[in-house]
Design a protein around this motif. Structure first.
Motif, PDB file in Angstrom:
ATOM      1  N   ALA A  66       0.830  -1.211   0.000  1.00  0.00           N
ATOM      2  CA  ALA A  66       0.000   0.000   0.000  1.00  0.00           C
ATOM      3  C   ALA A  66       0.862   1.259   0.000  1.00  0.00           C
ATOM      4  CB  ALA A  66      -0.928  -0.008   1.215  1.00  0.00           C
ATOM      5  N   ALA A  67       1.919   1.274   0.805  1.00  0.00           N
ATOM      6  CA  ALA A  67       2.789   2.451   0.870  1.00  0.00           C
ATOM      7  C   ALA A  67       3.505   2.671  -0.456  1.00  0.00           C
ATOM      8  CB  ALA A  67       3.800   2.291   2.005  1.00  0.00           C
ATOM      9  N   GLU A  68       3.975   1.589  -1.069  1.00  0.00           N
ATOM     10  CA  GLU A  68       4.681   1.729  -2.347  1.00  0.00           C
ATOM     11  C   GLU A  68       3.733   2.174  -3.454  1.00  0.00           C
ATOM     12  OE1 GLU A  68       7.484   1.993  -5.266  1.00  0.00           O
ATOM     13  OE2 GLU A  68       7.722   2.000  -3.092  1.00  0.00           O
ATOM     14  N   LEU A  69       2.530   1.629  -3.488  1.00  0.00           N
ATOM     15  CA  LEU A  69       1.556   2.067  -4.491  1.00  0.00           C
ATOM     16  C   LEU A  69       1.197   3.536  -4.297  1.00  0.00           C
ATOM     17  CD1 LEU A  69      -0.808  -1.029  -4.729  1.00  0.00           C
ATOM     18  CD2 LEU A  69       0.799  -0.201  -6.468  1.00  0.00           C
ATOM     19  N   GLU A  70       1.055   3.955  -3.056  1.00  0.00           N
ATOM     20  CA  GLU A  70       0.758   5.367  -2.765  1.00  0.00           C
ATOM     21  C   GLU A  70       1.914   6.249  -3.226  1.00  0.00           C
ATOM     22  OE1 GLU A  70      -1.204   8.774  -1.608  1.00  0.00           O
ATOM     23  OE2 GLU A  70      -1.980   6.759  -1.854  1.00  0.00           O
ATOM     24  N   ARG A  71       3.143   5.825  -2.942  1.00  0.00           N
ATOM     25  CA  ARG A  71       4.316   6.590  -3.369  1.00  0.00           C
ATOM     26  C   ARG A  71       4.339   6.731  -4.892  1.00  0.00           C
ATOM     27  NH1 ARG A  71       8.801   6.313  -5.820  1.00  0.00           N
ATOM     28  NH2 ARG A  71       8.660   4.082  -6.235  1.00  0.00           N
ATOM     29  N   GLN A  72       4.061   5.623  -5.578  1.00  0.00           N
ATOM     30  CA  GLN A  72       4.057   5.663  -7.033  1.00  0.00           C
ATOM     31  C   GLN A  72       2.944   6.567  -7.562  1.00  0.00           C
ATOM     32  OE1 GLN A  72       4.406   1.841  -9.036  1.00  0.00           O
ATOM     33  NE2 GLN A  72       5.747   1.068  -7.402  1.00  0.00           N
ATOM     34  N   ALA A  73       1.782   6.508  -6.950  1.00  0.00           N
ATOM     35  CA  ALA A  73       0.662   7.360  -7.377  1.00  0.00           C
ATOM     36  C   ALA A  73       0.995   8.836  -7.165  1.00  0.00           C
ATOM     37  CB  ALA A  73      -0.603   6.981  -6.608  1.00  0.00           C
ATOM     38  N   GLN A  74       1.615   9.153  -6.030  1.00  0.00           N
ATOM     39  CA  GLN A  74       1.978  10.544  -5.738  1.00  0.00           C
ATOM     40  C   GLN A  74       3.022  11.068  -6.720  1.00  0.00           C
ATOM     41  OE1 GLN A  74       0.650  12.678  -3.469  1.00  0.00           O
ATOM     42  NE2 GLN A  74      -0.838  11.083  -3.010  1.00  0.00           N
ATOM     43  N   GLY A 124       3.093  10.310  -9.804  1.00  0.00           N
ATOM     44  CA  GLY A 124       2.467  10.410 -11.115  1.00  0.00           C
ATOM     45  C   GLY A 124       2.777   9.255 -12.051  1.00  0.00           C
ATOM     46  N   ALA A 125       3.119   8.117 -11.496  1.00  0.00           N
ATOM     47  CA  ALA A 125       3.445   6.956 -12.329  1.00  0.00           C
ATOM     48  C   ALA A 125       2.237   6.549 -13.165  1.00  0.00           C
ATOM     49  CB  ALA A 125       3.898   5.793 -11.449  1.00  0.00           C
ATOM     50  N   ALA A 126       2.470   6.275 -14.445  1.00  0.00           N
ATOM     51  CA  ALA A 126       1.398   5.837 -15.330  1.00  0.00           C
ATOM     52  C   ALA A 126       1.160   4.337 -15.207  1.00  0.00           C
ATOM     53  CB  ALA A 126       1.741   6.191 -16.770  1.00  0.00           C
ATOM     54  N   ARG A 127       2.198   3.619 -14.800  1.00  0.00           N
ATOM     55  CA  ARG A 127       2.101   2.169 -14.629  1.00  0.00           C
ATOM     56  C   ARG A 127       2.700   1.791 -13.283  1.00  0.00           C
ATOM     57  NH1 ARG A 127       3.683  -1.213 -19.783  1.00  0.00           N
ATOM     58  NH2 ARG A 127       2.684  -2.691 -18.406  1.00  0.00           N
ATOM     59  N   VAL A 128       2.268   0.669 -12.770  1.00  0.00           N
ATOM     60  CA  VAL A 128       2.809   0.179 -11.501  1.00  0.00           C
ATOM     61  C   VAL A 128       4.214  -0.362 -11.743  1.00  0.00           C
ATOM     62  CG1 VAL A 128       2.555  -1.575  -9.703  1.00  0.00           C
ATOM     63  CG2 VAL A 128       0.539  -0.378 -10.564  1.00  0.00           C
ATOM     64  N   ASP A 129       5.149   0.081 -10.929  1.00  0.00           N
ATOM     65  CA  ASP A 129       6.527  -0.414 -10.990  1.00  0.00           C
ATOM     66  C   ASP A 129       6.598  -1.671 -10.123  1.00  0.00           C
ATOM     67  OD1 ASP A 129       9.233  -0.941 -10.748  1.00  0.00           O
ATOM     68  OD2 ASP A 129       9.785   1.149 -10.407  1.00  0.00           O
ATOM     69  N   VAL A 130       6.483  -2.815 -10.771  1.00  0.00           N
ATOM     70  CA  VAL A 130       6.432  -4.092 -10.060  1.00  0.00           C
ATOM     71  C   VAL A 130       7.748  -4.357  -9.336  1.00  0.00           C
ATOM     72  CG1 VAL A 130       6.119  -6.591 -10.332  1.00  0.00           C
ATOM     73  CG2 VAL A 130       4.722  -5.003 -11.652  1.00  0.00           C
ATOM     74  N   GLU A 131       8.855  -3.974  -9.935  1.00  0.00           N
ATOM     75  CA  GLU A 131      10.163  -4.163  -9.298  1.00  0.00           C
ATOM     76  C   GLU A 131      10.239  -3.382  -7.988  1.00  0.00           C
ATOM     77  OE1 GLU A 131      13.818  -5.933  -8.935  1.00  0.00           O
ATOM     78  OE2 GLU A 131      12.359  -6.303 -10.502  1.00  0.00           O
ATOM     79  N   ALA A 132       9.731  -2.162  -7.989  1.00  0.00           N
ATOM     80  CA  ALA A 132       9.722  -1.356  -6.760  1.00  0.00           C
ATOM     81  C   ALA A 132       8.820  -1.997  -5.705  1.00  0.00           C
ATOM     82  CB  ALA A 132       9.271   0.070  -7.058  1.00  0.00           C
TER      83      ALA A 132
END
Length: 64
Positions: free
Chosen positions: A16-24, A26-34
């Motif tokens: 959840a924290a990593e997805l929130e960081r990516q959303a903040q 402005g990532a267009a796609r989820v960085d699965v490696e992150a």
């Protein structure tokens, strides 16, 4: 059983924290490696940083 629940909650929180960081950011796609790195770090955190020198270990050349 409680350890399993705690582990699952820790993984969910890391995701959840990593997805929130990516959303903040402005990532267009989820960085699965992150995401994988976030989960791995949660399950096997790095050791604490080494402590600095103790006062009795200091001298004029390393007292910074």
């Amino acid at each position: 059983m409680a350890d399993q629940t705690d582990r699952r909650q820790a993984i969910a929180a890391a995701i959840a924290a990593e997805l929130e960081r990516q959303a903040q950011s402005g990532a267009a796609r989820v960085d699965v490696e992150a995401l994988a790195n976030a989960v791995e770090e949660t399950l096997d955190p790095p050791p604490p940083a080494a402590e600095g020198k103790r006062p009795d270990e200091l001298n004029a050349t390393n007292d910074d």
